[in-house]
Design an enzyme around this catalytic site. Structure first.
Site, mmCIF file in Angstrom:
data_model
loop_
_atom_site.group_PDB
_atom_site.id
_atom_site.type_symbol
_atom_site.label_atom_id
_atom_site.label_comp_id
_atom_site.label_asym_id
_atom_site.label_seq_id
_atom_site.Cartn_x
_atom_site.Cartn_y
_atom_site.Cartn_z
ATOM 1 N N ARG A 87 55.989 4.341 90.685
ATOM 2 C CA ARG A 87 55.724 4.333 89.143
ATOM 3 C C ARG A 87 57.179 4.528 88.556
ATOM 4 O O ARG A 87 57.686 5.533 88.592
ATOM 5 C CB ARG A 87 54.566 5.318 88.830
ATOM 6 C CG ARG A 87 54.114 5.019 87.305
ATOM 7 C CD ARG A 87 52.947 5.838 87.037
ATOM 8 N NE ARG A 87 51.853 5.836 87.997
ATOM 9 C CZ ARG A 87 51.202 6.549 88.868
ATOM 10 N NH1 ARG A 87 51.598 7.867 88.419
ATOM 11 N NH2 ARG A 87 50.212 6.591 89.344
ATOM 12 N N HIS B 201 56.878 -1.844 94.729
ATOM 13 C CA HIS B 201 56.496 -1.386 95.867
ATOM 14 C C HIS B 201 57.761 -1.779 96.753
ATOM 15 O O HIS B 201 58.640 -2.542 96.770
ATOM 16 C CB HIS B 201 55.388 -2.295 96.294
ATOM 17 C CG HIS B 201 54.155 -2.317 95.497
ATOM 18 N ND1 HIS B 201 53.702 -1.115 95.229
ATOM 19 C CD2 HIS B 201 53.773 -3.337 94.736
ATOM 20 C CE1 HIS B 201 52.810 -1.349 94.128
ATOM 21 N NE2 HIS B 201 52.646 -2.717 94.119
#
Length: 320
Positions: free
Chosen positions: A198, A102
């Site tokens: 991802r 993140h």
């Protein structure tokens, strides 16, 4: 103002399972694999709607805009305005959670127009073989990592850490993380963000297609020197018959674990707080009214409310 409970927003995930039904007694469709239950959220991807009391049917976004500091507190409103800063979820991880990372506030606000994503996990249940990926092994450079991602060769790249019930993990922006094996049910407290980059998804396909990766952005935000923060040696104290454990203090949120026997008074505080019920049965008592508590419930307590919690209850308390 009174304790607010919200309708759940369920999110199906390729790695989801059946723990919400079996352990938290939620009414979840057996036809889908549900991986996330958003419990308290003002995010556009899963907006909370009040399900109790006079404010039933209003969204959390509407409440913040209407009641401002009366709901969230003077300090929070001064800093965040009408943007509710936290998002509370349960995760049912029944397969491998993709390898991900993140961004921080600076990067996310620039490229995603939302907050970064600092989060923490409290492990509510875990199978004996439960293992997470948390961080990149020392000595792996960015250039080597980029080359490895091109050929999907991740042998020896990640820190693999066994986890168990009761573990508390602080996952800060830049820390690569995933689940590797076993089943895990957890409570997640995070910034109000839905930005995930991802890196690798174990070559799984959804509807015949590989899930999207976000490698270039991931390369930008990965901190190759960041290591996991697992808090199992906690500062604890007894307040009467209640055990209070200090789990985390940071700029985005604070988290305590409370194990209450019989009764506990949580005094007025300037800003809002959220209770996430990990186990047990009991009641919230506010201004003479009782609100039932059971495992899996979440309540948003507006600013400047004194709360008495009765029963035998284990909960997480999060606040700013």
């Amino acid at each position: 103002m009174y304790p607010l409970k919200f309708k759940r927003h369920f999110v199906d995930k390729v790695w989801g399972g059946r723990a919400f039904n079996k352990i938290l007694n939620m009414d979840v469709s057996e036809e889908k694999l549900i991986g996330e239950s958003w419990e308290v959220s003002s995010h556009r991807n899963g907006m909370s709607i009040v399900e109790n009391g006079d404010l039933k049917g209003k969204t959390l976004k509407e409440l913040v805009e209407e009641y401002k500091d009366k709901l969230v507190g003077v300090g929070v409103y001064k800093k965040y305005g009408s943007k509710f800063p936290l998002l509370i979820k349960y995760l049912d991880i029944n397969d491998r959670l993709s390898v991900q990372v993140h961004p921080n506030d600076e990067y996310a606000l620039k490229y995603e127009n939302e907050f970064g994503k600092s989060e923490c996990w409290y492990i509510m249940e875990a199978s004996s073989d439960a293992k997470l990926i948390l961080g990149i092994k020392s000595g792996i450079s960015k250039s080597e990592f980029v080359e490895r991602t091109k050929v999907n060769n991740f042998d020896g790249v990640f820190n693999e850490i066994a986890v168990k019930k009761g573990d508390f993990i602080n996952i800060t922006p830049g820390l690569v993380h995933a689940s590797l094996s076993g089943n895990i049910l957890l409570c997640e407290i995070q910034q109000s963000s839905d930005t995930t980059y991802r890196i690798y998804d174990f070559n799984r396909k959804v509807d015949g297609k590989l899930r999207e990766l976000h490698l270039e952005k991931a390369y930008d935000v990965i901190d190759f020197n960041k290591y996991p923060e697992i808090n199992n040696e906690r500062v604890a104290e007894y307040i009467g018959t209640t055990l209070k454990e200090k789990l985390l203090r940071c700029e985005y949120f604070n988290v305590d674990r409370l194990k209450i026997e019989k009764e506990y008074t949580d005094l007025k505080s300037e800003n809002f707080k959220i209770y996430s019920i990990l186990d047990g049965l009991g009641n919230l008592v506010v201004n003479g009214y009782e609100y039932p508590l059971k495992k899996g419930d979440n309540y948003l307590i507006p600013a400047n409310l004194e709360v008495v919690i009765t029963g035998n209850i284990e909960l997480l308390k999060s606040w700013i």
